[in-house]
Design a protein around this motif. Sequence first.
Motif, PDB file in Angstrom:
ATOM      1  N   LEU A 188     -72.777 -20.113  67.606  1.00  0.00           N
ATOM      2  CA  LEU A 188     -72.387 -19.135  68.624  1.00  0.00           C
ATOM      3  C   LEU A 188     -73.194 -19.320  69.891  1.00  0.00           C
ATOM      4  O   LEU A 188     -72.652 -19.233  70.998  1.00  0.00           O
ATOM      5  CB  LEU A 188     -72.573 -17.723  68.060  1.00  0.00           C
ATOM      6  CG  LEU A 188     -72.136 -16.585  68.985  1.00  0.00           C
ATOM      7  CD1 LEU A 188     -70.657 -16.703  69.331  1.00  0.00           C
ATOM      8  CD2 LEU A 188     -72.430 -15.232  68.338  1.00  0.00           C
TER       9      LEU A 188
ATOM     10  N   GLN B 288     -71.496 -20.048  73.486  1.00  0.00           N
ATOM     11  CA  GLN B 288     -71.713 -19.141  74.610  1.00  0.00           C
ATOM     12  C   GLN B 288     -72.316 -19.866  75.807  1.00  0.00           C
ATOM     13  O   GLN B 288     -71.916 -19.625  76.953  1.00  0.00           O
ATOM     14  CB  GLN B 288     -72.621 -17.983  74.169  1.00  0.00           C
ATOM     15  CG  GLN B 288     -71.940 -17.006  73.224  1.00  0.00           C
ATOM     16  CD  GLN B 288     -72.891 -15.963  72.667  1.00  0.00           C
ATOM     17  OE1 GLN B 288     -74.090 -16.209  72.528  1.00  0.00           O
ATOM     18  NE2 GLN B 288     -72.369 -14.799  72.322  1.00  0.00           N
TER      19      GLN B 288
ATOM     20  N   GLN C 177     -66.175 -19.802  69.678  1.00  0.00           N
ATOM     21  CA  GLN C 177     -66.756 -18.464  69.625  1.00  0.00           C
ATOM     22  C   GLN C 177     -66.011 -17.599  68.615  1.00  0.00           C
ATOM     23  O   GLN C 177     -66.627 -16.887  67.809  1.00  0.00           O
ATOM     24  CB  GLN C 177     -66.653 -17.795  70.996  1.00  0.00           C
ATOM     25  CG  GLN C 177     -67.925 -17.783  71.788  1.00  0.00           C
ATOM     26  CD  GLN C 177     -67.805 -16.882  73.009  1.00  0.00           C
ATOM     27  OE1 GLN C 177     -66.718 -16.706  73.571  1.00  0.00           O
ATOM     28  NE2 GLN C 177     -68.898 -16.308  73.433  1.00  0.00           N
TER      29      GLN C 177
ATOM     30  N   GLN D 151     -64.475 -21.361  73.656  1.00  0.00           N
ATOM     31  CA  GLN D 151     -64.043 -19.982  73.435  1.00  0.00           C
ATOM     32  C   GLN D 151     -63.408 -19.837  72.050  1.00  0.00           C
ATOM     33  O   GLN D 151     -63.655 -18.858  71.339  1.00  0.00           O
ATOM     34  CB  GLN D 151     -63.054 -19.569  74.515  1.00  0.00           C
ATOM     35  CG  GLN D 151     -62.894 -18.080  74.657  1.00  0.00           C
ATOM     36  CD  GLN D 151     -62.469 -17.700  76.056  1.00  0.00           C
ATOM     37  OE1 GLN D 151     -61.748 -18.439  76.725  1.00  0.00           O
ATOM     38  NE2 GLN D 151     -62.897 -16.542  76.521  1.00  0.00           N
TER      39      GLN D 151
END
Length: 474
Positions: free
Chosen positions: A260, A264, A280, A277
Amino acid sequence: MDTMDTARRNTGGGRLPRPGRRVLIASVAGAAVLGGALVLLVPWGGADAPPPAPGPAAVARGAVTAGVPAALPDLAALIGDRESHLRAHPLDGASWAVLGAAYVEQGRRTADGANWPRAEKALRTSLKTGPERNPQALEGLAALAVARRDFPAAKKWGESAVKAAPKRWTAHAVLVEAYTGLGDGKGVGRALDKVLELRPDDPAVGALAAAVYRDRGWREDAAARISDAAAAAGAPAERAAYLEQAGRLAFERGDREEALRFFQEALRTDPDQRAAQAGQGRALAALGRTTEALSAYQAALAKQPIPEYALELGELYESLGLGQAARVEYDLLRERARGAEAAGADEQLVLGLLDADHGDPAAAVERLRVEWGRQPGTAVADALGWALHRSGADEEALEFATIATDGDKGGGVRSAPYVFHRGVIEKELGRSGPARRHLREALTINPYFSPLGVPEAKRALTELGEPSVEGPPD
């Protein structure tokens, strides 16, 4: 005659040597204050001033010709610039090659299949109007074939590019991807060795090596390579792409938090990095933050509608008991895959995975057999084995599951989903020992590999129970 003219004549009318220039500036410094105003003296011609920063089109051109990711706004500027130029100079073969490469990169970043026919037209026009040996256009056609998942064509064009320019490292790099898709491990090794020989310190080469090391199961080496590549990357779009790759590697080894963080940081570096994304969403789902995970997947699909993201989102919905929402994603996946195939892409792998688990397993076997015959990569071996299992042909399924997971047969990658598939097939065949071992291995490699697969693996292990301590009967 003034001081400057005398200095020029004494040096033959050319530019002053650097020591002389420094003396001259010092000698006239006292005369530079006139009427209370300081006159700033600079070197003649501004030779020591920094050059102006290149514009977006130039930045993107440098990226696409150097085999590195480019930012979407810069790509749009480059495409507009080259299209305008070619309307006035339609026989500029080099510009057609640059335009074609820009279309390929834009299509890859946006998942817009409309770019593929444009790219092919531009690159073939470059072959007609460019030089007799045109490695740029040949390499562009190879990259286009990789983006379309047409690995036989990628091999053909890539080998032609290498023949035209044997020292062009980017041509060897695209062959790494072509041979990977064809399951040719020896070809991958040869091409990577050549790339490392020609450009050992380039961050893009480090990222390519990381991908190959991952496929070989060398997880620590892959992580080290991609970390170095991200640290050495120049432009934000390039660095973000390598951070996303690092996030995928972290997730595959079950490190949700680190994955993560990488995803990010990739998005902070380049907000258009939609693969990060989707990553994520994957990591957030593994952390139990499902509302955020759903939002991340939806945002990624809105800007980069890749069918694989729709499959992941659909399975996340299904794991939450939201069957209707899952079916909507599966239907969208089929629609997007049809659009991509109309533009020349090959989406048989993802459609086979969808049919095996959420559609018609027999149809999955049929389409994946054809895919295996055309481009027998490790991912296709795993998908075909799983489809055969889902259709009830477990003996044959195990053959392909073994290919996908056995390093001696080419399946060196440490993939939790692949090992899970093999364990389930072995359980169905009554091979309790190997099944237990592989199901446990899948959960050890990555305890969060799939919102649907992980619970199934745990159920299967419970059904198998612990091995007998009494040993086999006499």
